[in-house]
Write a protein that holds these residues in place. Structure first.
Motif, PDB file in Angstrom:
ATOM      1  N   VAL A  67      55.336  64.201-174.748  1.00 46.09           N
ATOM      2  CA  VAL A  67      54.138  62.321-175.497  1.00 46.09           C
ATOM      3  C   VAL A  67      52.824  62.799-175.743  1.00 46.09           C
ATOM      4  O   VAL A  67      52.712  61.281-176.148  1.00 46.09           O
ATOM      5  N   ILE A  68      52.329  63.920-175.522  1.00 44.51           N
ATOM      6  CA  ILE A  68      50.893  63.991-176.951  1.00 44.51           C
ATOM      7  C   ILE A  68      51.353  64.839-177.469  1.00 44.51           C
ATOM      8  O   ILE A  68      51.985  66.049-177.610  1.00 44.51           O
ATOM      9  N   LYS A  69      50.716  64.881-179.070  1.00 44.54           N
ATOM     10  CA  LYS A  69      50.775  66.108-179.950  1.00 44.54           C
ATOM     11  C   LYS A  69      50.338  66.951-179.609  1.00 44.54           C
ATOM     12  O   LYS A  69      50.077  68.629-179.795  1.00 44.54           O
ATOM     13  N   PRO A  70      48.574  67.608-178.543  1.00 42.61           N
ATOM     14  CA  PRO A  70      48.345  68.766-178.992  1.00 42.61           C
ATOM     15  C   PRO A  70      49.059  69.719-177.302  1.00 42.61           C
ATOM     16  O   PRO A  70      49.476  69.223-176.874  1.00 42.61           O
ATOM     17  N   LYS A  71      48.532  71.039-178.000  1.00 41.22           N
ATOM     18  CA  LYS A  71      48.610  72.109-176.939  1.00 41.22           C
ATOM     19  C   LYS A  71      50.523  72.183-176.692  1.00 41.22           C
ATOM     20  O   LYS A  71      50.999  71.944-175.188  1.00 41.22           O
ATOM     21  N   ASP A  72      51.313  71.262-178.041  1.00 41.11           N
ATOM     22  CA  ASP A  72      53.447  71.070-177.639  1.00 41.11           C
ATOM     23  C   ASP A  72      53.137  70.500-175.836  1.00 41.11           C
ATOM     24  O   ASP A  72      54.140  70.146-176.128  1.00 41.11           O
ATOM     25  N   GLY A  73      52.210  69.220-176.040  1.00 39.02           N
ATOM     26  CA  GLY A  73      52.739  68.929-175.315  1.00 39.02           C
ATOM     27  C   GLY A  73      51.976  68.446-173.606  1.00 39.02           C
ATOM     28  O   GLY A  73      52.162  67.915-172.836  1.00 39.02           O
ATOM     29  N   PHE A  74      51.617  69.886-173.831  1.00 36.32           N
ATOM     30  CA  PHE A  74      50.578  69.972-172.485  1.00 36.32           C
ATOM     31  C   PHE A  74      49.417  69.725-172.248  1.00 36.32           C
ATOM     32  O   PHE A  74      48.446  69.506-172.710  1.00 36.32           O
ATOM     33  N   GLY A  75      48.767  68.675-170.605  1.00 36.40           N
ATOM     34  CA  GLY A  75      48.229  68.334-170.509  1.00 36.40           C
ATOM     35  C   GLY A  75      47.456  67.899-169.620  1.00 36.40           C
ATOM     36  O   GLY A  75      48.252  68.186-168.266  1.00 36.40           O
ATOM     37  N   GLY A  76      46.534  67.627-169.438  1.00 37.74           N
ATOM     38  CA  GLY A  76      45.654  67.199-168.045  1.00 37.74           C
ATOM     39  C   GLY A  76      46.232  65.551-166.930  1.00 37.74           C
ATOM     40  O   GLY A  76      46.554  65.423-167.653  1.00 37.74           O
ATOM     41  N   ILE A  77      47.042  65.710-166.335  1.00 31.41           N
ATOM     42  CA  ILE A  77      47.231  65.071-164.732  1.00 31.41           C
ATOM     43  C   ILE A  77      46.521  63.917-164.145  1.00 31.41           C
ATOM     44  O   ILE A  77      46.026  65.061-163.781  1.00 31.41           O
ATOM     45  N   GLY A  78      46.446  63.291-164.376  1.00 33.25           N
ATOM     46  CA  GLY A  78      45.228  62.101-163.770  1.00 33.25           C
ATOM     47  C   GLY A  78      45.699  60.797-163.366  1.00 33.25           C
ATOM     48  O   GLY A  78      47.441  60.689-163.098  1.00 33.25           O
ATOM     49  N   GLY A  79      45.775  59.885-162.160  1.00 33.75           N
ATOM     50  CA  GLY A  79      45.976  58.790-161.593  1.00 33.75           C
ATOM     51  C   GLY A  79      46.592  58.876-160.223  1.00 33.75           C
ATOM     52  O   GLY A  79      46.406  59.947-159.504  1.00 33.75           O
TER      53      GLY A  79
END
Length: 310
Positions: free
Chosen positions: A208-220
């Motif tokens: 769902v996100i473009k950078p880093k092949d979709g890997f990202g920080g999870i929040g909330g």
């Protein structure tokens, strides 16, 4: 009934702040925070030079939180330093100024400039951003963290806190607390997002996100149990003069109450602020007051840090 809190010898009307990175990129956004019901606010984590950040989409709202790989977009160190120096002339409560260098040397350069400036507020050093390709984020490298803090406190004499990523092992809590307790830190901010999560759009069969092949920080809300554990772990391990800012999964009064019960003195809101805007501070303040009234508490100090074990 009062939500007043004392933090770094300063008094704040309530413990709520934005998390650095949310609604604080521009002076217009910072002005909206200033005019909100938040007790304090912090600038966007600054790098030495202006950064555009990662390509979009780089932030996505999720049912229980968010995923992001922003890439530290910001308008540069001088932009935020100029802002806080001008703002403190007319504002009685102290400002929080966040820096997140792309290398230890960059962090030292910015902190030197803050030390030599007329800034009278509180500085946050973000240790939970990657800095060297192929290396873990700084706060996961305990030796590098120790070395950087030794260099920092050789010259930095103003109030300074550090923002940390989440830790997941009791031994790591012990090891990091042993390092942090060696220094005259004002506070620890715990936690940043949980790194390198992956969210999938099953219809598109894609990330769902473009950078880093979709890997990202999870929040909330996804990260609240982890955030509470980190707040509690450091509250019970750090020397009393190092206070805690609780960050992670705060979107209502109950979440705030739980962070305070674990030992936090201030509270930062990220994902929920991104979704709701600065009006969240009035709502969440009222919700916390209602919980305290129902429990017969007159101030945060009546219950802060008094979590019971079974």
């Amino acid at each position: 009934m009062t939500l007043e809190t004392t933090f770094a010898t300063f008094d704040f009307t309530n413990p709520f702040m934005n998390a650095s990175g949310v609604h604080c990129m521009t002076t217009d956004e910072l002005k909206e925070l200033e005019e909100s019901a938040a007790g304090a606010y912090i600038t966007k984590s600054a790098t030495l030079e202006k950064r555009a950040g990662n390509p979009s989409p780089r932030y996505i709202d999720l049912p229980l939180g968010s995923i992001n790989s922003m890439g530290l977009p910001n308008l540069g160190f001088e932009y935020y330093l100029d802002y806080v120096l001008e703002k403190q002339k007319s504002q009685t409560s102290p400002l929080f100024f966040s820096v997140a260098g792309m290398s230890p040397a960059e962090n030292l350069q910015m902190l030197t400039a803050i030390q030599e400036s007329d800034f009278t507020g509180i500085t946050e050093l973000n240790l939970s951003c990657p800095n060297v390709p192929g290396k873990p984020q700084l706060a996961y490298d305990f030796g590098a963290t120790q070395s950087l803090l030794e260099e920092v406190f050789a010259f930095f004499k103003k109030p300074l806190g550090v923002k940390l990523p989440p830790y997941f092992d009791l031994v790591h809590f012990d090891q990091m607390a042993e390092i942090l307790n060696q220094f005259p830190l004002t506070y620890v901010n715990s936690v940043n997002s949980i790194g390198n999560g992956l969210v999938i759009d099953t219809e598109a069969e894609a990330v769902v996100i473009k950078p880093k092949d979709g890997f990202g920080g999870i929040g909330g809300q996804y990260i609240k149990p982890t955030a509470l554990a980190n707040v509690r772990a450091f509250y019970t391990r750090l020397k009393p003069e190092i206070q805690i800012i609780g960050t992670g999964g705060i979107e209502n009064g109950q979440d705030a109450f739980e962070h305070l019960l674990c030992g936090a003195s201030m509270l930062q809101i990220g994902t929920a602020l991104q979704k709701e805007g600065p009006a969240i501070f009035e709502r969440i303040t009222q919700e916390l007051e209602a919980i305290m009234t129902a429990k017969g508490y007159h101030s945060i100090d009546d219950f802060r840090g008094k979590l019971k074990s079974l």
